[in-house]
Design a protein around this motif. Structure first.
Motif, PDB file in Angstrom:
ATOM      1  N   ARG A  98      -0.809  -0.295   4.794  1.00  0.00           N
ATOM      2  CA  ARG A  98      -0.946  -1.360   4.054  1.00  0.00           C
ATOM      3  C   ARG A  98      -2.141  -2.381   4.378  1.00  0.00           C
ATOM      4  O   ARG A  98      -2.721  -2.797   3.453  1.00  0.00           O
ATOM      5  CB  ARG A  98       0.535  -2.127   3.877  1.00  0.00           C
ATOM      6  CG  ARG A  98       0.440  -2.927   2.773  1.00  0.00           C
ATOM      7  CD  ARG A  98       1.887  -3.658   2.740  1.00  0.00           C
ATOM      8  NE  ARG A  98       2.905  -2.542   2.272  1.00  0.00           N
ATOM      9  CZ  ARG A  98       3.447  -2.319   1.305  1.00  0.00           C
ATOM     10  NH1 ARG A  98       2.713  -3.068   0.027  1.00  0.00           N
ATOM     11  NH2 ARG A  98       4.298  -1.557   1.094  1.00  0.00           N
ATOM     12  N   GLU A  99      -2.272  -2.569   5.513  1.00  0.00           N
ATOM     13  CA  GLU A  99      -3.187  -3.513   5.926  1.00  0.00           C
ATOM     14  C   GLU A  99      -4.592  -2.927   5.686  1.00  0.00           C
ATOM     15  O   GLU A  99      -5.497  -3.583   5.209  1.00  0.00           O
ATOM     16  CB  GLU A  99      -3.086  -3.857   7.687  1.00  0.00           C
ATOM     17  CG  GLU A  99      -3.954  -4.827   8.201  1.00  0.00           C
ATOM     18  CD  GLU A  99      -3.824  -5.059   9.376  1.00  0.00           C
ATOM     19  OE1 GLU A  99      -4.480  -5.817  10.274  1.00  0.00           O
ATOM     20  OE2 GLU A  99      -2.913  -4.275  10.054  1.00  0.00           O
ATOM     21  N   VAL A 100      -4.758  -1.648   5.958  1.00  0.00           N
ATOM     22  CA  VAL A 100      -6.309  -0.881   5.657  1.00  0.00           C
ATOM     23  C   VAL A 100      -6.251  -1.152   4.282  1.00  0.00           C
ATOM     24  O   VAL A 100      -7.471  -1.280   3.808  1.00  0.00           O
ATOM     25  CB  VAL A 100      -6.081   0.575   6.124  1.00  0.00           C
ATOM     26  CG1 VAL A 100      -7.546   1.171   5.617  1.00  0.00           C
ATOM     27  CG2 VAL A 100      -6.194   0.510   7.799  1.00  0.00           C
ATOM     28  N   ALA A 101      -5.555  -0.659   3.184  1.00  0.00           N
ATOM     29  CA  ALA A 101      -5.509  -0.651   2.043  1.00  0.00           C
ATOM     30  C   ALA A 101      -5.743  -2.032   1.079  1.00  0.00           C
ATOM     31  O   ALA A 101      -6.354  -2.071   0.084  1.00  0.00           O
ATOM     32  CB  ALA A 101      -4.305  -0.061   1.142  1.00  0.00           C
ATOM     33  N   GLN A 103      -8.125  -4.039   2.600  1.00  0.00           N
ATOM     34  CA  GLN A 103      -9.353  -4.349   3.206  1.00  0.00           C
ATOM     35  C   GLN A 103     -10.590  -3.375   2.612  1.00  0.00           C
ATOM     36  O   GLN A 103     -11.575  -3.690   2.358  1.00  0.00           O
ATOM     37  CB  GLN A 103      -9.458  -4.234   4.438  1.00  0.00           C
ATOM     38  CG  GLN A 103      -8.419  -5.504   5.303  1.00  0.00           C
ATOM     39  CD  GLN A 103      -8.670  -5.221   6.662  1.00  0.00           C
ATOM     40  OE1 GLN A 103      -9.493  -5.664   7.407  1.00  0.00           O
ATOM     41  NE2 GLN A 103      -7.550  -4.532   7.357  1.00  0.00           N
ATOM     42  N   LEU A 104      -9.783  -2.314   2.493  1.00  0.00           N
ATOM     43  CA  LEU A 104     -10.792  -0.948   2.051  1.00  0.00           C
ATOM     44  C   LEU A 104     -10.105   0.057   0.972  1.00  0.00           C
ATOM     45  O   LEU A 104      -9.117   0.357   1.064  1.00  0.00           O
ATOM     46  CB  LEU A 104     -11.176  -0.227   3.354  1.00  0.00           C
ATOM     47  CG  LEU A 104     -12.084   0.964   3.442  1.00  0.00           C
ATOM     48  CD1 LEU A 104     -12.561   1.143   4.815  1.00  0.00           C
ATOM     49  CD2 LEU A 104     -11.024   2.240   3.076  1.00  0.00           C
ATOM     50  N   ALA A 105     -11.095   0.376  -0.073  1.00  0.00           N
ATOM     51  CA  ALA A 105     -10.514   1.460  -1.098  1.00  0.00           C
ATOM     52  C   ALA A 105     -11.475   2.448  -1.077  1.00  0.00           C
ATOM     53  O   ALA A 105     -12.718   2.249  -0.915  1.00  0.00           O
ATOM     54  CB  ALA A 105     -10.636   0.588  -2.324  1.00  0.00           C
ATOM     55  N   GLN A 181      -7.593  -2.732  -6.703  1.00  0.00           N
ATOM     56  CA  GLN A 181      -7.199  -2.995  -5.291  1.00  0.00           C
ATOM     57  C   GLN A 181      -7.744  -4.132  -4.479  1.00  0.00           C
ATOM     58  O   GLN A 181      -6.970  -4.435  -3.402  1.00  0.00           O
ATOM     59  CB  GLN A 181      -7.423  -1.637  -4.524  1.00  0.00           C
ATOM     60  CG  GLN A 181      -6.559  -1.609  -3.353  1.00  0.00           C
ATOM     61  CD  GLN A 181      -6.884   0.191  -2.634  1.00  0.00           C
ATOM     62  OE1 GLN A 181      -7.065   1.038  -3.666  1.00  0.00           O
ATOM     63  NE2 GLN A 181      -6.995   0.187  -1.299  1.00  0.00           N
ATOM     64  N   ASP A 182      -8.769  -4.594  -5.138  1.00  0.00           N
ATOM     65  CA  ASP A 182      -9.420  -5.954  -4.401  1.00  0.00           C
ATOM     66  C   ASP A 182      -9.641  -6.078  -2.977  1.00  0.00           C
ATOM     67  O   ASP A 182      -9.219  -6.883  -2.296  1.00  0.00           O
ATOM     68  CB  ASP A 182      -8.419  -7.151  -4.854  1.00  0.00           C
ATOM     69  CG  ASP A 182      -8.830  -8.433  -4.816  1.00  0.00           C
ATOM     70  OD1 ASP A 182      -9.987  -8.714  -5.156  1.00  0.00           O
ATOM     71  OD2 ASP A 182      -8.064  -9.443  -4.414  1.00  0.00           O
TER      72      ASP A 182
END
Length: 298
Positions: A98-101, A103-105, A181-182
């Motif tokens: 969730r933390e990665v998602a 910040q990065l898509a 996803q921002d």
């Protein structure tokens, strides 16, 4: 890496270290001593890579050189054999999904939407990292989805089935989902594959405008070197499991680079419209009497 200095078409050169100091201070996305493999066969070896923050980076190289593999690793979809990927100063492998998602898509190559799924239903999936038992769909989620539809020109198609749209429109849907996803960083694996020239330019123009307006860091795999030169601020050429060279396209795309990386004889000239490198492959074809434009690089 190839060479210790960067040289422009005009012949001016400067130490590579100066270029790297300018981007290495940013947080963003980096690799450290990264080795990737499928089974026992290494695809990428001991790679140190810096992705400039707020810029468009394009990965280029011959088929099978590891571009898509590297992109998957940057998104934590492939576990490194050795080394690490750093996302905003922390090892990406040690961060939660969730933390990665947030910040990065990543948009993989040739994604397929379930049959009958509408455009807005697909775009809403980009908000899943922000949902939980305690935080359900919110006004912020709705605003992000509507914004993503607007900037990709899909508002009027929101209720249409994705599978009923043209190839270019479908690709816009997937890009809208990643925008919803921002995240500050967006990775795209060959976003123009299977599209005709008109839709290729449409998609790349859209990504360029998003970078200009929103300052998003965009990393793409592209096969077309000329389009890569036109849209990239930063280019990474992959060859023999390592980075052959990286930097601004106008400083690294030369006849020698094309020969070494793509095993192709070519002339590299200045694009008369954009001033970026333009690669003209040697080969059989109809030859005109007019002389080509002045060559750049060697």
């Amino acid at each position: 890496m190839h060479g210790e200095r960067l040289t422009s078409a005009s012949g001016d050169s400067f130490p590579r270290s100066r270029y790297w100091r300018a981007i290495s201070l940013s947080k963003g996305l980096k690799t450290k001593n990264l080795t990737l493999s499928y089974g026992s066969s290494p695809i990428i070896r001991e790679l140190d890579l810096l992705i400039p923050q707020g810029k468009i980076t394009v990965l280029v190289g011959s088929n099978g050189c590891g571009k898509s593999t590297l992109l998957r690793s940057l998104a934590r979809l492939l576990k490194p054999r050795t080394g690490s990927v750093l996302l905003n100063g922390k090892e990406i492998a040690k961060q939660s999904t969730r933390e990665v998602a947030k910040q990065l898509a990543i948009l993989p190559q040739g994604p397929d939407a379930p049959e009958g799924l509408s455009v807005i239903q697909l775009v809403k999936q980009g908000r899943y990292p922000y949902q939980s038992w305690t935080k359900q769909w919110s006004k912020e989620d709705e605003a992000k989805v509507n914004w993503a539809l607007e900037v990709t020109g899909l508002t009027s198609l929101a209720e249409h089935p994705v599978d009923a749209l043209s190839g270019g429109q479908r690709q816009r849907c997937w890009i809208a989902m990643t925008l919803a996803q921002d995240t500050d960083i967006i990775l795209l694996d060959e976003p123009t594959t299977y599209l005709d020239l008109t839709h290729q330019i449409e998609i790349l123009d859209l990504l360029y405008e998003l970078n200009e307006r929103e300052g998003r860091t965009i990393v793409m795999v592209l096969h077309d070197v000329n389009l890569a030169c036109r849209y990239a601020h930063h280019m990474v050429a992959i060859h023999e499991q390592k980075v052959y060279n990286q930097g601004p396209p106008e400083l690294i795309v030369t006849k020698q680079m094309v020969k070494d990386v793509f095993h192709l004889q070519a002339q590299v000239i200045v694009d008369p419209f954009f001033g970026t490198p333009l690669c003209i492959p040697h080969g059989k074809g109809r030859q005109l009497s007019e002389q080509p434009l002045t060559a750049m690089g060697s």
